[in-house]
Design an enzyme around this catalytic site. Structure first.
Site, short mmCIF file in Angstrom:
data_model
loop_
_atom_site.label_atom_id
_atom_site.label_comp_id
_atom_site.label_asym_id
_atom_site.label_seq_id
_atom_site.Cartn_x
_atom_site.Cartn_y
_atom_site.Cartn_z
N VAL A 49 0.84 -1.20 0.00
CA VAL A 49 0.00 0.00 0.00
C VAL A 49 0.87 1.25 0.00
CG1 VAL A 49 -1.76 1.30 1.24
CG2 VAL A 49 -1.90 -1.19 1.15
N CYS A 50 1.91 1.25 0.83
CA CYS A 50 2.80 2.41 0.92
C CYS A 50 3.48 2.70 -0.42
CB CYS A 50 3.87 2.18 1.98
SG CYS A 50 3.26 1.88 3.63
N THR A 51 3.85 1.66 -1.12
CA THR A 51 4.52 1.82 -2.41
C THR A 51 3.61 2.55 -3.40
OG1 THR A 51 5.87 -0.15 -2.04
CG2 THR A 51 5.63 0.60 -4.32
N LEU A 54 3.19 6.41 -2.12
CA LEU A 54 4.33 7.29 -2.36
C LEU A 54 4.53 7.56 -3.85
CD1 LEU A 54 6.72 5.97 0.40
CD2 LEU A 54 6.07 8.35 0.08
#
Length: 229
Positions: A49-51, A54
């Protein structure tokens, strides 16, 4: 679990801190300078999810820059890990991430800003130390916290909503208006309750009085509607 930090609220001064980032060491208040800042946290590097988040924020960075907004991320890992992860983010998102990411392996900033996960027992590192949730702080040039958004680790954020919040705040600061439900830039706005209807009629020729307390005017009638602050 870490000791809870004092609660930050809308209107609180954003706490200052020193940290190492992918763009070098910073003092946060110096980093803010005379700009708006969005500080947003991520549970950990190399997470799916973070990838995606960002990568999208990197894609939108020019839009934030037009508005005088700096971006700064945070993840609960060290710099070496961040550097490798950024390569993945750029490849997966077909972008170029240029804003700094704070290295917060010890959760010092996360605890200061109450970003640590107290809900999901699985959102921990190999030492069983809680990772962060997905927090967003929109901070103005006076170092005042204007918006706080919090999401669980399982739910990716809406980048368009973050940008929309910036537009609403900046427009409201420059004009005595507020923005209604689902407002988007260019939509009608609400005249601030502090402005009398008599004054509003002289200021906004196309004023629509729906109720004495609900007066709408067209976006184009605003004197200061340009992007930025």
């Amino acid at each position: 679990m870490a000791t809870e930090a004092p609660r930050l609220r809308l209107g609180s001064v954003a706490p200052d801190f020193k940290a190492d980032t992918t763009k070098g060491p910073i003092s946060f208040h110096d980093f803010i300078g005379d700009k708006w800042v969005i500080l947003f946290s991520h549970p950990a590097d190399y997470t799916p999810v973070c990838t995606t988040e960002l990568g999208e924020m990197a894609r939108l960075e020019p839009e934030f820059s037009k508005r005088g907004v700096k971006l700064i991320g945070l993840s609960a890992n060290g710099l070496e890990s961040h550097e490798g992860w950024i390569k993945d983010i750029n490849e997966v998102g077909n972008t170029s991430l240029n804003f700094p990411i704070i290295a917060d392996a010890q959760r010092q900033v996360a605890n200061l800003y109450d970003m640590v996960d107290y809900q999901d027992p699985s959102n921990v590192d190999e030492k069983n130390i809680a990772f962060t949730i997905r927090s967003v702080f929109i901070i103005d040039p006076k170092k005042t916290i204007r918006v706080i958004l919090q999401y669980p680790a399982s739910t990716g954020r809406n980048s368009a909503e973050i940008l929309r919040c910036v537009d609403s705040l900046q427009l409201g600061d420059k004009n005595k208006i507020t923005t209604p439900i689902n407002w988007q830039r260019g939509d009608d706005v609400i005249v601030h309750p502090s402005v009398s209807t008599e004054d509003a009629k002289s200021q906004y020729p196309n004023l629509k009085v729906i109720r004495p307390y609900l007066r709408m005017t067209e976006f184009d009638s605003l004197a200061n509607k340009e992007v930025g602050f």
